[in-house]
Each structure stands twice: as structure tokens, then as C-alpha cells.
Design an enzyme around this catalytic site. Structure first.
Site, mmCIF file in Angstrom:
data_model
loop_
_atom_site.group_PDB
_atom_site.id
_atom_site.type_symbol
_atom_site.label_atom_id
_atom_site.label_comp_id
_atom_site.label_asym_id
_atom_site.label_seq_id
_atom_site.Cartn_x
_atom_site.Cartn_y
_atom_site.Cartn_z
ATOM 1 N N ASP A 183 0.855 -1.181 0.000
ATOM 2 C CA ASP A 183 0.000 0.000 0.000
ATOM 3 C C ASP A 183 0.895 1.237 0.000
ATOM 4 O O ASP A 183 2.083 1.172 0.316
ATOM 5 C CB ASP A 183 -0.915 0.011 1.231
ATOM 6 C CG ASP A 183 -2.099 0.944 1.074
ATOM 7 O OD1 ASP A 183 -2.305 1.456 -0.045
ATOM 8 O OD2 ASP A 183 -2.814 1.177 2.063
ATOM 9 N N ASP A 236 -1.156 -0.953 5.063
ATOM 10 C CA ASP A 236 -1.649 0.397 5.327
ATOM 11 C C ASP A 236 -1.022 0.956 6.607
ATOM 12 O O ASP A 236 -0.616 2.121 6.657
ATOM 13 C CB ASP A 236 -3.173 0.375 5.443
ATOM 14 C CG ASP A 236 -3.750 1.744 5.785
ATOM 15 O OD1 ASP A 236 -3.715 2.625 4.918
ATOM 16 O OD2 ASP A 236 -4.230 1.918 6.918
ATOM 17 N N GLU A 281 -31.908 18.029 -15.850
ATOM 18 C CA GLU A 281 -32.194 19.074 -14.879
ATOM 19 C C GLU A 281 -33.695 19.401 -14.872
ATOM 20 O O GLU A 281 -34.448 19.034 -15.785
ATOM 21 C CB GLU A 281 -31.363 20.325 -15.206
ATOM 22 C CG GLU A 281 -31.526 21.506 -14.272
ATOM 23 C CD GLU A 281 -31.217 21.199 -12.808
ATOM 24 O OE1 GLU A 281 -32.081 20.564 -12.160
ATOM 25 O OE2 GLU A 281 -30.157 21.618 -12.311
ATOM 26 N N HIS A 293 -21.960 18.536 -13.650
ATOM 27 C CA HIS A 293 -21.219 18.917 -14.853
ATOM 28 C C HIS A 293 -20.320 20.127 -14.589
ATOM 29 O O HIS A 293 -20.507 20.888 -13.631
ATOM 30 C CB HIS A 293 -22.201 19.251 -15.981
ATOM 31 C CG HIS A 293 -23.125 20.383 -15.643
ATOM 32 N ND1 HIS A 293 -22.759 21.709 -15.734
ATOM 33 C CD2 HIS A 293 -24.410 20.386 -15.202
ATOM 34 C CE1 HIS A 293 -23.764 22.476 -15.364
ATOM 35 N NE2 HIS A 293 -24.784 21.703 -15.036
ATOM 36 N N GLU A 335 1.936 3.930 -4.051
ATOM 37 C CA GLU A 335 1.441 2.551 -4.167
ATOM 38 C C GLU A 335 2.371 1.699 -5.020
ATOM 39 O O GLU A 335 2.674 0.544 -4.688
ATOM 40 C CB GLU A 335 0.027 2.568 -4.740
ATOM 41 C CG GLU A 335 -1.008 3.060 -3.747
ATOM 42 C CD GLU A 335 -2.327 3.447 -4.393
ATOM 43 O OE1 GLU A 335 -3.314 3.600 -3.655
ATOM 44 O OE2 GLU A 335 -2.379 3.606 -5.636
ATOM 45 N N ASP A 363 -5.182 -2.911 -2.428
ATOM 46 C CA ASP A 363 -6.515 -2.304 -2.507
ATOM 47 C C ASP A 363 -6.567 -1.195 -3.555
ATOM 48 O O ASP A 363 -7.576 -0.501 -3.671
ATOM 49 C CB ASP A 363 -6.969 -1.779 -1.141
ATOM 50 C CG ASP A 363 -6.020 -0.749 -0.548
ATOM 51 O OD1 ASP A 363 -5.778 0.279 -1.209
ATOM 52 O OD2 ASP A 363 -5.529 -0.965 0.568
#
Length: 384
Positions: free
Chosen positions: A11, A126, A264, A188, A52, A77
Site C-alpha cells: 500500500d 496500510d 435538470e 457537470h 502505491e 486495494d
């Protein structure tokens, strides 16, 4: 240790993305679950993805040092790293390409398999990553602590490495209810009407994204691609939402599915007017609209009650079509606020007490028992 089977759990994290970063990795004996090696390091300023990948490299190197001929199951993960290292996703980012190449060069071809696991099953790696970042904050490097080995779920000695499970959402939910369906709700990007705070509904001019709106859509696409959890994209039919959805879908290699119910509200005679202009021209209708979810904008065929009903139907279609998946839903202020309100079980007027910025993200998880959980609201960190 010839013929050994190892599980590498890795991790990485960044407190700021990019920010102060570190990684952690453990090597486990796949037969017994015994922790054979640990690695962690503070790496300075970097992104989550870089951290990572560096955690993966450290874990593979530690396993290779124990037995160069071992078969290795990598559990992480980070869906992004797992999918890229498995060859299912392309590696486009220039920072990731050399790291992936280094990881591939550590162990012999065919000796390593990759599997995604929920974050709660990657606790050791982690923990080490956070210890490394804590050490960096104190101006020092991580040092291992004496600890007893803790058994974990392991593969049987003569069995093949386990196949990867179906992907689960990055916003992880309780395991006893199964994988939740996660709707990541994206408003948006800006249009020319947005900074003027003009009403822009489903029956007006249908504006496209402004130059800033295009930038916002691209930044959002970059952030979601880095997170690597979105598995489908659904959009309102309006031009501004389609343009935003297509920017993300292109980055993720996905198609955009249009859902009419996500459009909308019809603002009727208010379309294109500012709040001040509506207050001046239609004061009674505006006050009624903010006072009752059943009131309609002047000249409109829709109330917020009507919109909430169709948005809820659109939600149900998406949940039925993508069970257990993470779906990006690109829509507008009124539908997104309504879905958040429904998830919270809040009264109708709660929609008037929420802020929803252009290109902001919300996330709601829906569980098999019918409950919902709001995980994120009006997040704009990806735009900073």
C-alpha cells in the site's frame, strides 16, 4: 525455500496527493500466513499512485530476496495498480510507466499474479505506510518494530493462486451486506451561464461547457482515473453533462450511457434569468418554489417533487443494471441534491440547504437491505 509461495500485500499513501508520502509492504508465507518480511519508507512529496507503486516494488524485492523462484500473489486495494500490472488497463501516466516496468522486472514472468482486496484486508501494509509517513513528519525514516507474527488467510500449498474477486467500490462498505452499489454523483463542469448564476434547466438553451468547464471535466477525469474504481458512466442527456461524462469516459476507456431521468429541472420562464431577475419578475412564484417542493417555476410543468420522483426512478434503473459496482452519474444540481436528500431521509426543503459546486463530487452507497449511506458531498479537491 525453493518452490515457496508468498503473498505480498502493499500500500502507499500521500497526505495531500501530491503531498508527504510513504509506502508499506509485507511478505507472507502463503501456507501459514506468517509475516516473513516488512518494508516501509517515507519518500517525500509524491502522489498516492507513485507511493502505491513504490510499495509494490518494495514488496516484490523483499519476496525475491527470500526466494527468487517463489510464486507470488500480490494483494493490493489499489484497483488502478492491480489492473495496470495485470495488463488489463493501459499505463498512460509518465510517472507510472517506469515504476511498472521496474516492478515487472523483479520476478520472473509468470511467477506473479495480482488480486484486488478491500482496504480492510490490507491493514498491515496500510499501517506500515502510515508509520512511514508519521516518521517522515518527524524528520526521520521508518524503522521496524519487534512484533509477533499474525496469521492471515492463506492459499493451500498445492492449490493454484486464487482468482480475483469481482471488483468492489473504492468507497468500501460493510462486508456482511455484500458489495454495495456506489453512485459517484458528478455535477457537470461550468457553462457560460454558471458564473452568472443564471437558471439553466432542461428546456432552455442547453449550453455546452465553457473553457473553464472543459478544464474542470479533464481534472475530474484525471482524479477518477487515478482512483481507479469507476466501472460505468451514466449521464443526463443535456450537452453539458454529456461533455463532462465523455471526458471521464475517454480517460477510463468506458462508454457513456444516457439516462433521461437525470436531466435538470424544467425552469420554465426562469430559463436564462438570474436569481435577481426572477425575484423581480416572478416574486410570488419564486417564494412559493422555495416554500414547497410541489410548487413549480413560472411556466414549468415540473416541481421538485416531480423531479425527485423521476430522479429516483433513474437511480433505481442504475442500481438494477450495475449491482455491486461503482458508477459515475453525471447530472445537475437539482437531481443530485434530490438523490442526496433521499439517501439521508431528509425533508424536501433540505435541497435548498446544500451547496453543489460545478464539477463537484458526491458519493452514495446503496446496500442490499435497502439502506443508503452518504459518503461524500460537494468534494472539489480535485480542482485545486
Amino acid at each position: 525455500m525453493a518452490g515457496a509461495q508468498f503473498i505480498v500485500q502493499a500500500d502507499g499513501g500521500s497526505r495531500g496527493n501530491p503531498g508527504p508520502a510513504g509506502y508499506g509492504a509485507v511478505v507472507l508465507d502463503a501456507r501459514t500466513g506468517e509475516i516473513l518480511a516488512e518494508a516501509a519508507e517515507y519518500i517525500g512529496r509524491a502522489t498516492n499512485n507513485v507511493a502505491e507503486y513504490k510499495g509494490l516494488i518494495a514488496g516484490l524485492k523483499a519476496a525475491h530476496a527470500l526466494d527468487p523462484d517463489a510464486r507470488i500473489l500480490v494483494e493490493m486495494d489499489s484497483k488502478l495498480v492491480v489492473e495496470q500490472m495485470s495488463g488489463r488497463w493501459k499505463i498512460k501516466h509518465p510517472d507510472m510507466q517506469p515504476l511498472a516496468a521496474e516492478a515487472r522486472g523483479i520476478a520472473a514472468r509468470g511467477k506473479v499474479e495480482y488480486q484486488w482486496i478491500p482496504r480492510e484486508k490490507n491493514k498491515e501494509a496500510d499501517r506500515l505506510a502510515n508509520e512511514a509517513m508519521d516518521a517522515g513528519k518527524q524528520g526521520r525514516q521508518w524503522e521496524p518494530k519487534p512484533r509477533a507474527a499474525a496469521p492471515v488467510a492463506a492459499a493451500a500449498v498445492d492449490e493454484p493462486l486464487p482468482a480475483a474477486p469481482a471488483p468492489r467500490a473504492g468507497w468500501a462498505g460493510p462486508a456482511d451486506l455484500g458489495a454495495p452499489t456506489t453512485l459517484v454523483l458528478l455535477r457537470h463542469g461550468e457553462t457560460p451561464l454558471t458564473p452568472l448564476r443564471q437558471f439553466s434547466g432542461s428546456t432552455g438553451s442547453d449550453p455546452g461547457l465553457s473553457e473553464k468547464g472543459v478544464w474542470q471535466a479533464e481534472r475530474t477525469a484525471e482524479a477518477l482515473a487515478a482512483r481507479g474504481t469507476v466501472q460505468a458512466v451514466v449521464s443526463s442527456p443535456m450537452l453539458r453533462t454529456r461533455q463532462t461524462a465523455e471526458a471521464v469516459a475517454r480517460r477510463l476507456g468506458l462508454d457513456v450511457r444516457i439516462e433521461e431521468g437525470l436531466r435538470e429541472l424544467d425552469f420554465g420562464d426562469w430559463e436564462g434569468l438570474t436569481y435577481a431577475e426572477v425575484l423581480e419578475r416572478h416574486p410570488d412564484d419564486l417564494n412559493a418554489f422555495f416554500g414547497s417542493a410541489k410548487a413549480k417555476p413560472t411556466g414549468s410543468a415540473e416541481s421538485l417533487t416531480t423531479l425527485t420522483h423521476r430522479a429516483g426512478q433513474a437511480r433505481d434503473k442504475i442500481l438494477a443494471r450495475y449491482p455491486g459496482k461503482t458508477v459515475l452519474v453525471v447530472s445537475h444540481v437539482s437531481p443530485i441534491k434530490s438523490l442526496v436528500r433521499l439517501a439521508l431521509g431528509a425533508p424536501p426543503d433540505a435541497v435548498h440547504r446544500m451547496e453543489l459546486s460545478a464539477a463537484s463530487l458526491c458519493a452514495v452507497q446503496y446496500y442490499s437491505d435497502g439502506n443508503a449511506s452518504l459518503r461524500l458531498l460537494n468534494d472539489t479537491s480535485h480542482l485545486r
